[in-house]
Design a protein around this motif. Structure first.
Motif, PDB file in Angstrom:
ATOM      1  N   SER A  42      44.641  55.839  63.143  1.00  0.00           N
ATOM      2  CA  SER A  42      44.706  54.914  64.292  1.00  0.00           C
ATOM      3  C   SER A  42      46.055  55.025  64.998  1.00  0.00           C
ATOM      4  O   SER A  42      46.118  55.077  66.231  1.00  0.00           O
ATOM      5  CB  SER A  42      44.527  53.461  63.832  1.00  0.00           C
ATOM      6  OG  SER A  42      43.259  53.291  63.288  1.00  0.00           O
TER       7      SER A  42
ATOM      8  N   GLU B 250      46.687  56.533  68.902  1.00  0.00           N
ATOM      9  CA  GLU B 250      47.400  55.720  69.888  1.00  0.00           C
ATOM     10  C   GLU B 250      48.624  56.446  70.435  1.00  0.00           C
ATOM     11  O   GLU B 250      48.852  56.508  71.644  1.00  0.00           O
ATOM     12  CB  GLU B 250      47.810  54.402  69.224  1.00  0.00           C
ATOM     13  CG  GLU B 250      48.183  53.311  70.190  1.00  0.00           C
ATOM     14  CD  GLU B 250      47.122  53.065  71.236  1.00  0.00           C
ATOM     15  OE1 GLU B 250      45.933  52.976  70.880  1.00  0.00           O
ATOM     16  OE2 GLU B 250      47.478  52.984  72.437  1.00  0.00           O
TER      17      GLU B 250
ATOM     18  N   ARG C  95      47.537  59.357  72.548  1.00  0.00           N
ATOM     19  CA  ARG C  95      46.944  58.829  73.784  1.00  0.00           C
ATOM     20  C   ARG C  95      48.049  58.423  74.773  1.00  0.00           C
ATOM     21  O   ARG C  95      48.007  58.735  75.964  1.00  0.00           O
ATOM     22  CB  ARG C  95      46.071  57.629  73.444  1.00  0.00           C
ATOM     23  CG  ARG C  95      45.408  56.995  74.647  1.00  0.00           C
ATOM     24  CD  ARG C  95      44.658  55.729  74.276  1.00  0.00           C
ATOM     25  NE  ARG C  95      44.251  55.048  75.478  1.00  0.00           N
ATOM     26  CZ  ARG C  95      43.038  55.151  76.010  1.00  0.00           C
ATOM     27  NH1 ARG C  95      42.128  55.858  75.429  1.00  0.00           N
ATOM     28  NH2 ARG C  95      42.760  54.528  77.144  1.00  0.00           N
ATOM     29  N   ARG C  96      49.043  57.694  74.262  1.00  0.00           N
ATOM     30  CA  ARG C  96      50.141  57.209  75.101  1.00  0.00           C
ATOM     31  C   ARG C  96      50.824  58.372  75.825  1.00  0.00           C
ATOM     32  O   ARG C  96      51.200  58.273  76.975  1.00  0.00           O
ATOM     33  CB  ARG C  96      51.140  56.485  74.199  1.00  0.00           C
ATOM     34  CG  ARG C  96      52.002  55.483  74.890  1.00  0.00           C
ATOM     35  CD  ARG C  96      52.555  54.498  73.893  1.00  0.00           C
ATOM     36  NE  ARG C  96      51.685  53.337  73.756  1.00  0.00           N
ATOM     37  CZ  ARG C  96      51.853  52.210  74.400  1.00  0.00           C
ATOM     38  NH1 ARG C  96      52.861  52.068  75.243  1.00  0.00           N
ATOM     39  NH2 ARG C  96      51.030  51.201  74.245  1.00  0.00           N
TER      40      ARG C  96
ATOM     41  N   ILE D  79      47.140  60.839  77.701  1.00  0.00           N
ATOM     42  CA  ILE D  79      45.885  60.385  78.313  1.00  0.00           C
ATOM     43  C   ILE D  79      45.814  60.707  79.817  1.00  0.00           C
ATOM     44  O   ILE D  79      44.754  60.997  80.338  1.00  0.00           O
ATOM     45  CB  ILE D  79      45.630  58.872  78.049  1.00  0.00           C
ATOM     46  CG1 ILE D  79      44.191  58.477  78.437  1.00  0.00           C
ATOM     47  CG2 ILE D  79      46.636  57.978  78.783  1.00  0.00           C
ATOM     48  CD1 ILE D  79      43.115  59.020  77.566  1.00  0.00           C
TER      49      ILE D  79
ATOM     50  N   PRO E 285      37.199  59.771  75.035  1.00  0.00           N
ATOM     51  CA  PRO E 285      38.596  59.426  74.684  1.00  0.00           C
ATOM     52  C   PRO E 285      38.895  59.580  73.197  1.00  0.00           C
ATOM     53  O   PRO E 285      40.056  59.702  72.804  1.00  0.00           O
ATOM     54  CB  PRO E 285      38.727  57.969  75.118  1.00  0.00           C
ATOM     55  CG  PRO E 285      37.355  57.481  75.389  1.00  0.00           C
ATOM     56  CD  PRO E 285      36.501  58.669  75.676  1.00  0.00           C
ATOM     57  N   GLN E 286      37.832  59.610  72.375  1.00  0.00           N
ATOM     58  CA  GLN E 286      38.039  59.786  70.936  1.00  0.00           C
ATOM     59  C   GLN E 286      38.481  61.225  70.628  1.00  0.00           C
ATOM     60  O   GLN E 286      38.924  61.518  69.530  1.00  0.00           O
ATOM     61  CB  GLN E 286      36.741  59.444  70.209  1.00  0.00           C
ATOM     62  CG  GLN E 286      36.893  59.123  68.743  1.00  0.00           C
ATOM     63  CD  GLN E 286      37.689  57.860  68.466  1.00  0.00           C
ATOM     64  OE1 GLN E 286      37.629  56.907  69.236  1.00  0.00           O
ATOM     65  NE2 GLN E 286      38.453  57.851  67.391  1.00  0.00           N
TER      66      GLN E 286
END
Lengths: 483, 139
Positions: free
Chosen positions: A250, A254, A257-258, A261, A269-270
């Motif tokens: 997790s 994150e 992604r930050r 993205i 998005p996974q």
């Protein structure tokens, strides 16, 4: 773009190819190792769409692959395999899953059915009471951070050095139970907090400890080398990196992604990814190694606790009971490996999510003892059905980056399984098949009824028929301890 | 559709939530998650001595905030044994949430263990002024 069965080219009865297609934004072909029936079901449950999404990822090598136990996941399908260049490629936490290094361990014994049959009830209760199982299960003690750091650095070896075990067992654990990790600062305090009390715990869901009967041998020579003898008892453990691995996955989804993205285009998005050479990519791979080491330590501690129960119960030593570790392998992991692609040897990062490594005879990364046979490939069924031991093949190296199936694969949602079994006494139903089931959770048992899973025999037939692994032995459950 | 409800996937589970405002959406996310974990067995829960946990997260989207918010609720549940039942908002918009989570010591045994909140198929959509979202959990 709608997917239909006719879009696939049949390579053989067990191999199906979907050619790359610009409309589907695929960069490489997709190949599904499946029977016609399994493929049709995979098209229905949208897991094929997930294989296509992976085929569209930047830098993917050869093909986006799915194993015979393919089913719908998030990001990657379960049973998905994909490789990327080790130097210029990408790494995806979604290609490993949240339960990093979830895996299976098989232990052989010289205990016979006759010796255990009258004691099934007692042994089942002892395991249930001694090994922490179920929701949020924790050990009676919590490791200090210093000790915990040693566990995630040295993996199974730390358990052997400071808890219990034999050094010789390390050879029979994939990667010798340890991947390189030397950066404690890249793991969150939350992950440490979740992990420190959970070493040696089984967890919930489909995790289990099973006492099995070796009831059929398909390949006498390989079975003998693996230490599997018809009529003897084996022990199988299925669990992973618990809250430690879940938190790491997790955290890094994150963090990546930050950073990425807004820079990359992905269909789901996974499937967020980082370049292997970036800070995020390097740190995720380090954290993944730490979680993998945790999982190997976890399975090792559980094995030692189960052995201790057997020693006390039978008033004999592990040597006297003929207890030996056959093999321990991961089925949710990303590892750097060498593979030959288009006649060229390349270093790649292979992602296996719900897929088992299946290296062949002669491979340098498998134990010396198994270099004649190929590595054991452990494929558990559901709690009421058989599990299988197979062996890795050269065909798997050619077709699937040395990968195979990892289990039966769900076909029924947990909700549907509970509804289906609402009037069923799961314990009694299984008792009729001479299987005793132990669990702290009735709901958990209903979710895991054998009917909720695909037919393991069909998965094995496809696995063998495609040539990616070959059958060695069948194990049937006698005692099942569920999380 | 109800304000919150649960739904199954083949391997996992999810919640479906709706709300006119962002606040509705977050409140219903808590209710949906508690329904998923405890089903309807919350009547024996003791709601004395609350503890407040602050939550402050700036993300790239509402989906990103929702995932991190629910991850926090799950962390409190499984690691601190605290059940979140309400939320006091300080500031909320499409990519920011500052709030206090109202938690109680957990008396119940959770029915399921959730590994993580996923982004899989997560998209907050708005129809006729109502926001809808589906969130899938890995279990």
């Amino acid at each position: 773009m709608k997917m239909e069965f006719r879009d696939f080219n049949k390579i053989s009865d067990y191999r199906w190819l979907l050619e790359k297609n610009k409309d589907r934004a695929m960069r490489v072909d997709a190949e599904i190792i499946a029977s016609e029936d399994i493929l049709k079901k995979a098209i229905e449950d949208a897991s094929i769409q997930q294989v296509i999404n992976v085929a569209s990822l930047n830098g993917i090598i050869y093909r986006s692959l799915a194993m015979p136990d393919i089913h719908y996941g998030y990001g990657f399908c379960i049973g998905g395999v994909a490789a990327f260049p080790a130097d210029s490629g990408i790494v995806l936490p979604g290609g490993v899953g949240y339960d990093i290094n979830c895996g299976v361990r098989l232990i052989s014994t010289e205990i016979t059915l006759k010796e255990i049959i009258k004691h099934k009830e007692s042994i089942g209760y002892l395991i249930l009471n001694e090994i922490p199982t179920g929701l949020g299960s924790k050990k009676k003690f919590k490791f200090s951070k210093k000790d915990f750091l040693r566990i995630i650095t040295d993996g199974a070896k730390e358990i052997i050095d400071n808890y219990s075990g034999l050094n010789q067992d390390l050879e029979y654990i994939e990667s010798n139970g340890k991947l390189d990790f030397d950066s404690p600062g890249i793991i969150s305090e939350r992950a440490y907090e979740r992990g420190r009390a959970q070493v040696g715990s089984l967890g919930s869901g489909n995790h289990f400890i099973e006492i099995q009967l070796i009831d059929e041998i398909f390949d006498e020579d390989s079975a003998e080398i693996f230490g599997l003898k018809k009529g003897n008892i084996s022990i199988m453990i299925h669990t992973g990196s618990r809250g430690f691995g879940h938190q790491i996955a997790s955290d890094y989804i994150e963090r990546i992604r930050r950073k990425n993205i807004n820079k990359i285009k992905i269909k789901d998005p996974q499937l967020i990814y980082a370049e292997i050479s970036s800070n995020e990519g390097r740190n995720y791979l380090q954290a993944l190694n730490a979680a993998s080491n945790f999982a190997w330590a976890n399975r090792h501690m559980i094995m030692e606790d189960v052995i201790s129960i057997f020693e006390k119960f039978f008033k004999s030593s592990r040597k006297g009971l003929g207890i030996n570790l056959v093999y321990d392998q991961a089925h949710n992991i990303a590892k750097f490996e060498d593979h030959v692609i288009d006649s060229e040897k390349r270093r790649v990062l292979v992602h296996r999510k719900g897929a088992t490594r299946a290296f062949p005879s002669g491979h340098k990364d498998i134990p010396e003892k198994y270099r004649k046979t190929g590595q054991p490939v452990l494929i558990p069924g559901s709690m009421g059905t058989a599990s299988y031991v197979l062996k890795g093949t050269k065909k798997a190296m050619e077709l699937t980056f040395g990968s195979s199936a990892h289990g039966a694969g769900r076909r029924m949602s947990r909700h549907k399984a509970i509804k289906f079994s609402s009037n069923m006494n799961v314990r009694e139903e299984l008792k009729k098949k001479n299987i005793l089931v132990f669990s702290h959770s009735n709901r958990g048992l209903k979710e895991e009824i054998p009917e909720a899973y695909k037919d393991i025999d069909e998965v094995i037939e496809v696995t063998e028929g495609s040539g990616i692994s070959k059958k060695v032995a069948r194990l049937i459950p006698l005692i099942v301890v569920k999380g | 559709m109800k304000e919150y409800e649960t739904f199954p996937t083949t391997a996992d589970v999810g919640i479906r939530i709706k709300g006119i405002t962002y606040k509705d959406l977050f409140k219903n996310a808590i209710k949906g998650l508690n329904l998923l974990i405890f089903e309807n067995e919350t009547s024996s829960q003791n709601y004395n001595s609350p503890i407040i946990y602050p939550f402050d997260f700036k993300g790239d989207s509402l989906e990103n905030v929702l995932v991190n918010f629910l991850s926090e609720v799950l962390f409190l549940l499984y690691s601190k044994n605290r059940m979140t039942i309400d939320i006091n908002f300080e500031e909320v918009n499409e990519n920011y949430l500052k709030a206090d989570l109202v938690t109680f010591n957990l008396d119940l045994k959770p029915g399921i263990e959730i590994k993580s909140v996923t982004y899989h198929n997560l998209k907050v959509v708005e129809k006729k002024g109502i926001k809808y979202a589906e969130i899938i959990f890995d279990i």
